[in-house]
Design a protein around this motif. Structure first.
Motif, PDB file in Angstrom:
ATOM      1  N   LEU A 104       0.765  -1.191  -0.164  1.00 50.28           N
ATOM      2  CA  LEU A 104       0.030   0.004  -0.088  1.00 50.28           C
ATOM      3  C   LEU A 104       0.886   1.450   0.044  1.00 50.28           C
ATOM      4  O   LEU A 104       0.573   2.152  -0.870  1.00 50.28           O
ATOM      5  N   LYS A 105       1.652   1.526   1.012  1.00 49.54           N
ATOM      6  CA  LYS A 105       2.511   2.617   1.030  1.00 49.54           C
ATOM      7  C   LYS A 105       3.466   2.914  -0.307  1.00 49.54           C
ATOM      8  O   LYS A 105       3.540   3.990  -0.524  1.00 49.54           O
ATOM      9  N   THR A 106       3.953   1.683  -0.740  1.00 49.82           N
ATOM     10  CA  THR A 106       4.763   1.891  -1.812  1.00 49.82           C
ATOM     11  C   THR A 106       3.884   2.254  -2.974  1.00 49.82           C
ATOM     12  O   THR A 106       4.248   3.184  -3.794  1.00 49.82           O
ATOM     13  N   ALA A 107       2.942   1.754  -3.431  1.00 48.56           N
ATOM     14  CA  ALA A 107       1.936   2.333  -4.437  1.00 48.56           C
ATOM     15  C   ALA A 107       1.475   3.461  -4.149  1.00 48.56           C
ATOM     16  O   ALA A 107       1.227   4.396  -5.163  1.00 48.56           O
ATOM     17  N   GLN A 108       1.066   3.963  -3.056  1.00 45.55           N
ATOM     18  CA  GLN A 108       0.721   5.382  -2.623  1.00 45.55           C
ATOM     19  C   GLN A 108       1.735   6.187  -3.014  1.00 45.55           C
ATOM     20  O   GLN A 108       1.433   7.315  -3.623  1.00 45.55           O
ATOM     21  N   ALA A 109       2.837   6.185  -2.707  1.00 46.78           N
ATOM     22  CA  ALA A 109       4.131   6.960  -2.782  1.00 46.78           C
ATOM     23  C   ALA A 109       4.233   7.004  -4.525  1.00 46.78           C
ATOM     24  O   ALA A 109       4.343   8.315  -5.025  1.00 46.78           O
ATOM     25  N   PHE A 110       4.137   5.951  -5.327  1.00 47.05           N
ATOM     26  CA  PHE A 110       4.360   6.229  -6.761  1.00 47.05           C
ATOM     27  C   PHE A 110       3.190   6.858  -7.238  1.00 47.05           C
ATOM     28  O   PHE A 110       3.355   7.870  -8.174  1.00 47.05           O
ATOM     29  N   MET A 111       1.979   6.552  -7.015  1.00 46.52           N
ATOM     30  CA  MET A 111       0.908   7.405  -7.323  1.00 46.52           C
ATOM     31  C   MET A 111       1.206   8.874  -7.208  1.00 46.52           C
ATOM     32  O   MET A 111       0.598   9.843  -7.933  1.00 46.52           O
ATOM     33  N   MET A 112       1.515   9.185  -5.654  1.00 42.65           N
ATOM     34  CA  MET A 112       1.440  10.728  -5.434  1.00 42.65           C
ATOM     35  C   MET A 112       2.584  11.318  -6.224  1.00 42.65           C
ATOM     36  O   MET A 112       2.469  12.554  -6.793  1.00 42.65           O
ATOM     37  N   ARG A 113       3.469  10.663  -6.720  1.00 44.47           N
ATOM     38  CA  ARG A 113       4.765  11.161  -7.100  1.00 44.47           C
ATOM     39  C   ARG A 113       4.417  11.386  -8.847  1.00 44.47           C
ATOM     40  O   ARG A 113       4.441  12.269  -9.231  1.00 44.47           O
ATOM     41  N   GLU A 114       4.034  10.281  -9.378  1.00 38.39           N
ATOM     42  CA  GLU A 114       4.061  10.206 -10.525  1.00 38.39           C
ATOM     43  C   GLU A 114       2.568  10.553 -11.312  1.00 38.39           C
ATOM     44  O   GLU A 114       2.582  11.053 -12.347  1.00 38.39           O
ATOM     45  N   ILE A 115       1.779  10.243 -10.625  1.00 33.07           N
ATOM     46  CA  ILE A 115       0.223  10.786 -11.123  1.00 33.07           C
ATOM     47  C   ILE A 115      -0.173  12.111 -10.467  1.00 33.07           C
ATOM     48  O   ILE A 115      -0.697  12.651 -11.169  1.00 33.07           O
ATOM     49  N   ALA A 152      12.494  11.210   4.575  1.00 25.91           N
ATOM     50  CA  ALA A 152      13.109  11.312   3.242  1.00 25.91           C
ATOM     51  C   ALA A 152      13.440  10.097   2.721  1.00 25.91           C
ATOM     52  O   ALA A 152      13.197   9.638   1.464  1.00 25.91           O
ATOM     53  N   THR A 153      14.538   9.547   3.228  1.00 22.58           N
ATOM     54  CA  THR A 153      15.158   8.259   2.894  1.00 22.58           C
ATOM     55  C   THR A 153      14.021   7.126   2.728  1.00 22.58           C
ATOM     56  O   THR A 153      14.380   6.618   1.665  1.00 22.58           O
ATOM     57  N   ASN A 154      13.066   7.003   3.583  1.00 26.66           N
ATOM     58  CA  ASN A 154      12.213   5.857   3.238  1.00 26.66           C
ATOM     59  C   ASN A 154      11.411   6.158   2.254  1.00 26.66           C
ATOM     60  O   ASN A 154      11.149   5.365   1.518  1.00 26.66           O
ATOM     61  N   GLY A 155      10.998   7.510   1.929  1.00 21.20           N
ATOM     62  CA  GLY A 155      10.239   7.771   0.888  1.00 21.20           C
ATOM     63  C   GLY A 155      11.055   7.618  -0.560  1.00 21.20           C
ATOM     64  O   GLY A 155      10.382   7.093  -1.404  1.00 21.20           O
ATOM     65  N   SER A 156      12.220   8.030  -0.644  1.00 21.03           N
ATOM     66  CA  SER A 156      13.088   7.456  -1.668  1.00 21.03           C
ATOM     67  C   SER A 156      13.101   6.078  -1.871  1.00 21.03           C
ATOM     68  O   SER A 156      13.092   5.588  -3.289  1.00 21.03           O
ATOM     69  N   VAL A 157      13.206   5.504  -0.845  1.00 22.33           N
ATOM     70  CA  VAL A 157      12.833   3.914  -1.094  1.00 22.33           C
ATOM     71  C   VAL A 157      11.956   3.341  -1.566  1.00 22.33           C
ATOM     72  O   VAL A 157      11.792   2.449  -2.514  1.00 22.33           O
ATOM     73  N   LEU A 158      11.055   3.877  -1.015  1.00 21.12           N
ATOM     74  CA  LEU A 158       9.519   3.557  -1.367  1.00 21.12           C
ATOM     75  C   LEU A 158       9.302   3.686  -2.860  1.00 21.12           C
ATOM     76  O   LEU A 158       8.772   3.076  -3.571  1.00 21.12           O
ATOM     77  N   LEU A 159       9.657   4.833  -3.411  1.00 23.23           N
ATOM     78  CA  LEU A 159       9.659   5.032  -4.888  1.00 23.23           C
ATOM     79  C   LEU A 159      10.525   4.252  -5.757  1.00 23.23           C
ATOM     80  O   LEU A 159      10.189   3.880  -6.633  1.00 23.23           O
ATOM     81  N   TYR A 160      11.640   3.952  -5.093  1.00 21.22           N
ATOM     82  CA  TYR A 160      12.579   3.278  -5.819  1.00 21.22           C
ATOM     83  C   TYR A 160      12.091   1.852  -5.852  1.00 21.22           C
ATOM     84  O   TYR A 160      12.020   1.032  -7.107  1.00 21.22           O
ATOM     85  N   ARG A 161      11.570   1.261  -4.918  1.00 21.54           N
ATOM     86  CA  ARG A 161      10.990  -0.082  -4.746  1.00 21.54           C
ATOM     87  C   ARG A 161       9.681  -0.167  -5.918  1.00 21.54           C
ATOM     88  O   ARG A 161       9.334  -1.248  -6.314  1.00 21.54           O
ATOM     89  N   ALA A 162       8.877   0.747  -5.777  1.00 19.78           N
ATOM     90  CA  ALA A 162       7.665   0.945  -6.583  1.00 19.78           C
ATOM     91  C   ALA A 162       7.970   0.847  -8.071  1.00 19.78           C
ATOM     92  O   ALA A 162       7.374  -0.020  -8.792  1.00 19.78           O
ATOM     93  N   ARG A 163       9.163   1.676  -8.558  1.00 22.27           N
ATOM     94  CA  ARG A 163       9.666   1.438  -9.856  1.00 22.27           C
ATOM     95  C   ARG A 163      10.069   0.316 -10.146  1.00 22.27           C
ATOM     96  O   ARG A 163       9.824  -0.391 -11.255  1.00 22.27           O
ATOM     97  N   MET A 164      10.925  -0.386  -9.394  1.00 17.67           N
ATOM     98  CA  MET A 164      11.305  -1.840  -9.515  1.00 17.67           C
ATOM     99  C   MET A 164      10.472  -2.725  -9.583  1.00 17.67           C
ATOM    100  O   MET A 164      10.481  -3.693 -10.535  1.00 17.67           O
ATOM    101  N   GLY A 165       9.350  -2.850  -8.686  1.00 23.88           N
ATOM    102  CA  GLY A 165       8.142  -3.635  -8.606  1.00 23.88           C
ATOM    103  C   GLY A 165       7.596  -3.711  -9.884  1.00 23.88           C
ATOM    104  O   GLY A 165       7.133  -4.594 -10.365  1.00 23.88           O
ATOM    105  N   LEU A 166       7.312  -2.473 -10.194  1.00 24.07           N
ATOM    106  CA  LEU A 166       6.505  -2.198 -11.536  1.00 24.07           C
ATOM    107  C   LEU A 166       7.107  -2.780 -12.784  1.00 24.07           C
ATOM    108  O   LEU A 166       6.717  -3.209 -13.575  1.00 24.07           O
ATOM    109  N   ARG A 167       8.518  -2.476 -12.815  1.00 21.35           N
ATOM    110  CA  ARG A 167       9.394  -3.032 -13.809  1.00 21.35           C
ATOM    111  C   ARG A 167       9.305  -4.362 -13.911  1.00 21.35           C
ATOM    112  O   ARG A 167       9.189  -4.849 -14.942  1.00 21.35           O
TER     113      ARG A 167
END
Length: 189
Positions: free
Chosen positions: A134-145, A161-176
């Motif tokens: 959930l948090k990973t997807a929310q971070a991605f949607m908040m940033r990219e959408i 901020a570090t955890n936020g960056s990690v969430l975004l990174y993991r979202a991108r890698m998971g989607l990829r």
């Protein structure tokens, strides 16, 4: 077609957009209704500088942010079997014990320009996004959408901020990973 009828034509899109972010059908329906109602109430403010769909999506973004803020203020019980620190869920096997990328290499993505125009691709993208924690997807949607900056995302999700960056990174890698396995390797749904 009246403007009010045109607003109603965008209900499905708005609902899916809200459901991807909120992951709660009832809340998604509520913000969709609120968005359409706000659109009807503010028809006189619509200047036609963008499409109605874009205008409604802008209203919806603010409604979603309001719901997320309200959720953050409510105390939430965390199930004992949920590891909230990593936020990885089924993506855990992609990282080693130190949190570094450990998955095998990703194959070449064939002709991504064509995939971007394909409806099936976007349906699969939504499914892949729903598989993220959930948090990973929310971070991605908040940033990219929604176009929020990292400090805004961190504030909304109550993470560093570090955890936020990690969430975004993991979202991108998971989607990829999901898209590579299910789409670009020829296994379209």
């Amino acid at each position: 077609m009246t403007l009010a009828a045109e607003l109603e034509n965008h209900r499905t899109y708005l609902y899916r957009y809200a459901l991807l972010q909120l992951r709660d059908p009832q809340q998604a329906e509520d913000v969709t209704q609120d968005t359409l109602l706000a659109g009807l109430e503010q028809l006189d403010r619509f200047e036609g500088k963008s499409s109605i769909k874009t205008w409604l999506t802008g209203i919806l973004k603010f409604k979603i942010i309001d719901v997320i803020r309200a959720k953050q203020k409510e105390p939430q019980a965390i199930p004992p079997d949920q590891d909230d620190d990593t936020g990885l869920g089924p993506l855990e096997e992609l990282f080693d014990d130190r949190g570094h990328w450990a998955a095998p290499g990703v194959s070449e993505w064939a002709k991504p320009e064509q995939a971007m125009n394909n409806t099936q691709f976007w349906q699969l993208f939504e499914l892949c996004l729903q598989k993220l924690p959930l948090k990973t997807a929310q971070a991605f949607m908040m940033r990219e959408i929604m176009g929020l900056d990292l400090p805004e995302i961190c504030k909304e999700l109550d993470v560093s901020a570090t955890n936020g960056s990690v969430l975004l990174y993991r979202a991108r890698m998971g989607l990829r990973t999901c898209l590579t396995e299910k789409w670009f390797n020829g296994e379209t749904p």
